[in-house]
Enzyme design. Structure first.
Site, PDB file in Angstrom:
ATOM      1  N   LYS A  11      -3.871 -19.497  76.958  1.00 51.78           N
ATOM      2  CA  LYS A  11      -2.856 -18.723  76.242  1.00 51.78           C
ATOM      3  C   LYS A  11      -2.090 -17.802  77.202  1.00 51.78           C
ATOM      4  O   LYS A  11      -2.515 -17.600  78.352  1.00 51.78           O
ATOM      5  CB  LYS A  11      -3.544 -17.928  75.129  1.00 51.78           C
ATOM      6  N   PHE A  59      -1.762 -11.267  59.938  1.00 53.31           N
ATOM      7  CA  PHE A  59      -1.558 -11.194  61.392  1.00 53.31           C
ATOM      8  C   PHE A  59      -0.809 -12.415  61.942  1.00 53.31           C
ATOM      9  O   PHE A  59      -0.614 -12.519  63.146  1.00 53.31           O
ATOM     10  CB  PHE A  59      -2.899 -11.014  62.128  1.00 53.31           C
ATOM     11  N   ARG A  87     -16.047 -25.470  72.770  1.00 48.56           N
ATOM     12  CA  ARG A  87     -16.123 -24.327  71.844  1.00 48.56           C
ATOM     13  C   ARG A  87     -17.247 -23.380  72.289  1.00 48.56           C
ATOM     14  O   ARG A  87     -17.101 -22.163  72.218  1.00 48.56           O
ATOM     15  CB  ARG A  87     -16.384 -24.809  70.408  1.00 48.56           C
ATOM     16  N   THR A  93     -14.535 -16.670  68.172  1.00 48.33           N
ATOM     17  CA  THR A  93     -13.147 -16.254  67.945  1.00 48.33           C
ATOM     18  C   THR A  93     -13.007 -14.732  68.024  1.00 48.33           C
ATOM     19  O   THR A  93     -12.104 -14.217  68.702  1.00 48.33           O
ATOM     20  CB  THR A  93     -12.685 -16.725  66.541  1.00 48.33           C
ATOM     21  N   ARG A 104     -14.420 -16.110  76.531  1.00 52.66           N
ATOM     22  CA  ARG A 104     -13.944 -14.962  75.762  1.00 52.66           C
ATOM     23  C   ARG A 104     -14.878 -13.763  75.918  1.00 52.66           C
ATOM     24  O   ARG A 104     -14.427 -12.618  76.004  1.00 52.66           O
ATOM     25  CB  ARG A 104     -13.802 -15.359  74.292  1.00 52.66           C
ATOM     26  N   GLU A 128      -4.076 -32.407  67.680  1.00 53.42           N
ATOM     27  CA  GLU A 128      -3.515 -31.446  68.643  1.00 53.42           C
ATOM     28  C   GLU A 128      -3.069 -32.144  69.924  1.00 53.42           C
ATOM     29  O   GLU A 128      -2.039 -31.787  70.506  1.00 53.42           O
ATOM     30  CB  GLU A 128      -4.541 -30.333  68.903  1.00 53.42           C
TER      31      GLU A 128
HETATM   32  P1  DAT Z   1     -10.179 -20.155  67.239  1.00 51.24           P
HETATM   33  O1  DAT Z   1      -9.062 -19.806  68.195  1.00 51.24           O
HETATM   34  O2  DAT Z   1     -11.512 -19.648  67.730  1.00 51.24           O
HETATM   35  O3  DAT Z   1     -10.212 -21.608  66.845  1.00 51.24           O
HETATM   36  P2  DAT Z   1      -8.925 -19.601  64.646  1.00 51.24           P
HETATM   37  O4  DAT Z   1      -8.422 -20.997  64.662  1.00 51.24           O
HETATM   38  O5  DAT Z   1      -9.621 -19.118  63.409  1.00 51.24           O
HETATM   39  O6  DAT Z   1      -9.914 -19.327  65.873  1.00 51.24           O
HETATM   40  O7  DAT Z   1      -7.732 -18.582  64.908  1.00 51.24           O
HETATM   41  C1  DAT Z   1      -6.716 -18.892  65.828  1.00 51.24           C
HETATM   42  C2  DAT Z   1      -6.317 -17.651  66.576  1.00 51.24           C
HETATM   43  O8  DAT Z   1      -5.767 -16.695  65.682  1.00 51.24           O
HETATM   44  C3  DAT Z   1      -7.480 -16.928  67.254  1.00 51.24           C
HETATM   45  O9  DAT Z   1      -7.810 -17.500  68.483  1.00 51.24           O
HETATM   46  C4  DAT Z   1      -6.928 -15.549  67.380  1.00 51.24           C
HETATM   47  C5  DAT Z   1      -6.114 -15.375  66.109  1.00 51.24           C
HETATM   48  N1  DAT Z   1      -6.914 -14.724  65.077  1.00 51.24           N
HETATM   49  C6  DAT Z   1      -7.853 -15.310  64.282  1.00 51.24           C
HETATM   50  N2  DAT Z   1      -8.407 -14.411  63.452  1.00 51.24           N
HETATM   51  C7  DAT Z   1      -7.810 -13.230  63.723  1.00 51.24           C
HETATM   52  C8  DAT Z   1      -7.936 -11.899  63.221  1.00 51.24           C
HETATM   53  N3  DAT Z   1      -8.800 -11.599  62.231  1.00 51.24           N
HETATM   54  N4  DAT Z   1      -7.138 -10.921  63.769  1.00 51.24           N
HETATM   55  C9  DAT Z   1      -6.246 -11.233  64.747  1.00 51.24           C
HETATM   56  N5  DAT Z   1      -6.092 -12.439  65.263  1.00 51.24           N
HETATM   57  C10 DAT Z   1      -6.846 -13.434  64.776  1.00 51.24           C
HETATM   58 MG    MG Z   2      -8.882 -22.713  65.738  1.00 55.03          MG
END
Ligand code: DAT
Ligand code: MG
Length: 134
Positions: A11, A59, A87, A93, A104, A128
């Site tokens: 990112k 968000f 993962r 996350t 992370r 993807e």
């Molecule tokens: P991941 O990236 O672990 O697959 P995800 O698909 O649930 O997680 O979410 C995608 C992205 O969105 C994550 O990397 C960061 C952001 N995100 C997720 N939950 C969040 C939250 N509660 N507050 C802020 N950003 C969030």
């Molecule tokens: Mg995801």
């Protein structure tokens, strides 16, 4: 176990902080291979697809702003059980839950700026890879 391909994306904060080499080294040391890689700048339409599961979250606009704030490194990573394995290497996350020793856990101090994306299932890996590599 099966050889899998997963979609990994470094990112904008990972690129900005100069951590791409460190993160790729971890992926390679694990035993995975880079099958393809390219720098990209994302726009809102592709993010609406990629993060469709989050489109109603409060968000979501912040994610779009962040993910369009600079280039990303899009990669196809290949190896035994690479989808689940990546993962695990990435960590949780939520940055508070990401354990030390994970990407992370070691480098992210925020959930939004969490350095790396990785596909979460065989179905999402396929979608993807098609989305970002055609
Ligand atoms: P991941 O990236 O672990 O697959 P995800 O698909 O649930 O997680 O979410 C995608 C992205 O969105 C994550 O990397 C960061 C952001 N995100 C997720 N939950 C969040 C939250 N509660 N507050 C802020 N950003 C969030
Ligand atoms: Mg995801």
């Amino acid at each position: 176990m099966a050889t899998e391909r997963t979609y990994i994306m470094l990112k904008p904060d990972c690129i900005r902080r100069g951590l791409a080499g460190e993160v790729i080294a971890r992926i390679e040391r694990k035993g995975y291979r880079l099958a393809d890689a390219k720098m990209m700048t994302l726009d809102e339409p592709i993010l609406r697809e990629h993060y469709a599961h989050l489109k109603d979250e409060p968000f979501f606009p912040d994610i779009v702003e962040y993910m369009t704030s600079g280039p990303v490194l899009a990669m196809i990573v290949e190896g035994e059980n690479a989808i689940r394995g990546m993962r695990i290497l990435m960590g949780a996350t939520r940055f508070e839950d990401a354990e030390a020793g994970t990407i992370r856990g070691d480098f992210a101090a925020s959930t939004r700026y969490n350095l790396i994306h990785g596909s979460d299932s065989p179905e999402s890996a396929e979608a993807e890879i098609r989305r970002f590599f055609g």
